[in-house]
Write an enzyme that holds these catalytic residues in place. Structure first.
Site, PDB file in Angstrom:
ATOM      1  N   GLU A 115       0.717  -1.223   0.029  1.00  0.00           N
ATOM      2  CA  GLU A 115      -0.278  -0.189  -0.059  1.00  0.00           C
ATOM      3  C   GLU A 115       1.197   2.078   0.114  1.00  0.00           C
ATOM      4  OE1 GLU A 115      -2.740  -0.072  -0.724  1.00  0.00           O
ATOM      5  OE2 GLU A 115      -3.992  -1.785   0.204  1.00  0.00           O
ATOM      6  N   HIS A 138      -3.245   1.746   7.991  1.00  0.00           N
ATOM      7  CA  HIS A 138      -3.624   0.980   7.530  1.00  0.00           C
ATOM      8  C   HIS A 138      -4.463  -0.170   8.272  1.00  0.00           C
ATOM      9  CE1 HIS A 138      -6.151  -1.440   4.768  1.00  0.00           C
ATOM     10  NE2 HIS A 138      -5.881  -2.022   4.398  1.00  0.00           N
ATOM     11  N   HIS A 140      -7.612  -3.536   9.222  1.00  0.00           N
ATOM     12  CA  HIS A 140      -9.133  -3.988   9.151  1.00  0.00           C
ATOM     13  C   HIS A 140     -10.180  -4.403  10.029  1.00  0.00           C
ATOM     14  CE1 HIS A 140      -6.583  -6.068   5.369  1.00  0.00           C
ATOM     15  NE2 HIS A 140      -6.246  -4.792   5.318  1.00  0.00           N
ATOM     16  N   HIS A 210     -12.544  -3.185   2.461  1.00  0.00           N
ATOM     17  CA  HIS A 210     -11.544  -3.595   3.331  1.00  0.00           C
ATOM     18  C   HIS A 210     -10.582  -3.078   4.619  1.00  0.00           C
ATOM     19  CE1 HIS A 210      -7.106  -3.288   1.376  1.00  0.00           C
ATOM     20  NE2 HIS A 210      -7.062  -3.413   2.449  1.00  0.00           N
TER      21      HIS A 210
HETATM   22  P1  13P Z   1       1.008  -5.193   3.493  1.00  0.00           P
HETATM   23  O1  13P Z   1       0.965  -6.902   3.779  1.00  0.00           O
HETATM   24  O2  13P Z   1       1.504  -5.797   1.384  1.00  0.00           O
HETATM   25  O3  13P Z   1       1.359  -4.587   3.602  1.00  0.00           O
HETATM   26  O4  13P Z   1      -0.774  -6.010   2.269  1.00  0.00           O
HETATM   27  C1  13P Z   1      -1.353  -6.067   3.937  1.00  0.00           C
HETATM   28  C2  13P Z   1      -2.972  -5.117   3.691  1.00  0.00           C
HETATM   29  O5  13P Z   1      -3.540  -4.502   4.244  1.00  0.00           O
HETATM   30  C3  13P Z   1      -2.878  -4.517   2.219  1.00  0.00           C
HETATM   31  O6  13P Z   1      -4.319  -4.391   1.697  1.00  0.00           O
HETATM   32 ZN    ZN Z   2      -5.459  -4.448   3.794  1.00  0.00          ZN
END
Ligand code: 13P
Ligand code: ZN
Length: 263
Positions: A115, A138, A140, A210
């Protein structure tokens, strides 16, 4: 590996937050990423270090972060590992003078997060604004991502108002609410662009179906924004699971908070 006290403090904060993400269940496998602008923490040893990678294209030209240094979670690295061994699971990169490429300058060849286009675009904007914001995250969060599967919550400011009305602290500590970026391929330039568009109004952006990303002065404060929103989402979902629709605070009560907290 130890670099210097100032950088050590920032890396410890990143490790602390990575641990919280794992404990909260927001960081399955390699889910989520963290980047922090560490330019002020770089000493001469790091500044003059020979890169251990070629110049790698970012995919964007980001003139405001030319020559700057960033700590980034490595792609495919786990948050729970970043928490315990930050330098084995993170990467230190320097943006080249063209603003379009970066080089890895850490001791280990850890490739930064997929990202990176979104993260570096966010940093480019933070530098342009001159607010002193240094961190982007970022993650989840289960509750907030679940809510993004309902088109009603994707309408502008519907989710912000609902979450603000669940508990006063959300209005006070996440005063701008949450922007919405429509679904885009993870790691894509289009996701980076739609994130930046939302940051004109918000410090937190939902990535539909996401995750969520946030910016802040440091990584703890960026995390706090998402944590506060997730708490409000939990209250909403708990009430719904008890088979009632929560009343929510009134517009007058929300307005009162706005005035008292000078939001
Ligand atoms: P990375 O492992 O490349 O950081 O990706 C994790 C992710 O949440 C992608 O949206
Ligand atoms: Zn992600």
């Amino acid at each position: 590996m130890y670099y210097n006290d100032k950088l050590d403090k920032v890396i410890n904060e990143i490790a602390e937050v990575a641990g919280y993400l794992w404990e909260k269940g927001w960081a399955e496998r390699n889910g989520g990423n963290i980047t922090v602008n560490i330019t002020n923490e770089i000493d001469d040893t790091l500044r003059t270090k020979t890169p251990i990678s070629d110049r790698i294209a970012i995919g964007e030209v980001l003139p405001n972060i030319k020559g700057m240094f960033f700590f980034c979670k490595g792609t495919n690295k786990r948050m729970r590992d970043l928490a315990r061994h930050p330098l084995d699971n993170g990467s230190i990169i320097r943006i080249c003078n063209d603003g379009a490429h970066y080089e890895i300058i850490a001791d280990k060849p850890v490739k930064p997060t997929s990202e990176l286009p979104a993260h570096l675009s966010m940093h480019n904007l933070m530098v342009e604004r001159g607010t002193g914001y240094k961190a982007a995250i970022h993650t989840h969060p289960i509750d907030l991502v679940a809510m993004s599967h309902n088109p009603v919550f994707l309408e502008k400011d519907v989710l912000s108002k609902l979450l603000w009305s669940m508990i006063p602290e959300t209005r006070a500590f996440c005063p701008k609410g949450i922007g919405i970026a429509s679904y885009e391929l993870p790691g894509s330039l289009t996701l980076a662009k739609s994130t930046i568009a939302q940051l004109n109004e918000y410090d937190v952006v939902m990535w539909e179906k996401h995750g969520v990303c946030a910016i802040g002065p440091d990584i703890l404060e960026a995390f706090d924004q998402i944590d506060v929103l997730s708490k409000a989402a939990q209250i909403y979902l708990t009430a719904r699971s008890m088979q009632f629709i929560p009343t929510g605070m009134s517009d007058e009560q929300l307005q009162e908070l706005k005035e008292v907290f000078k939001l």
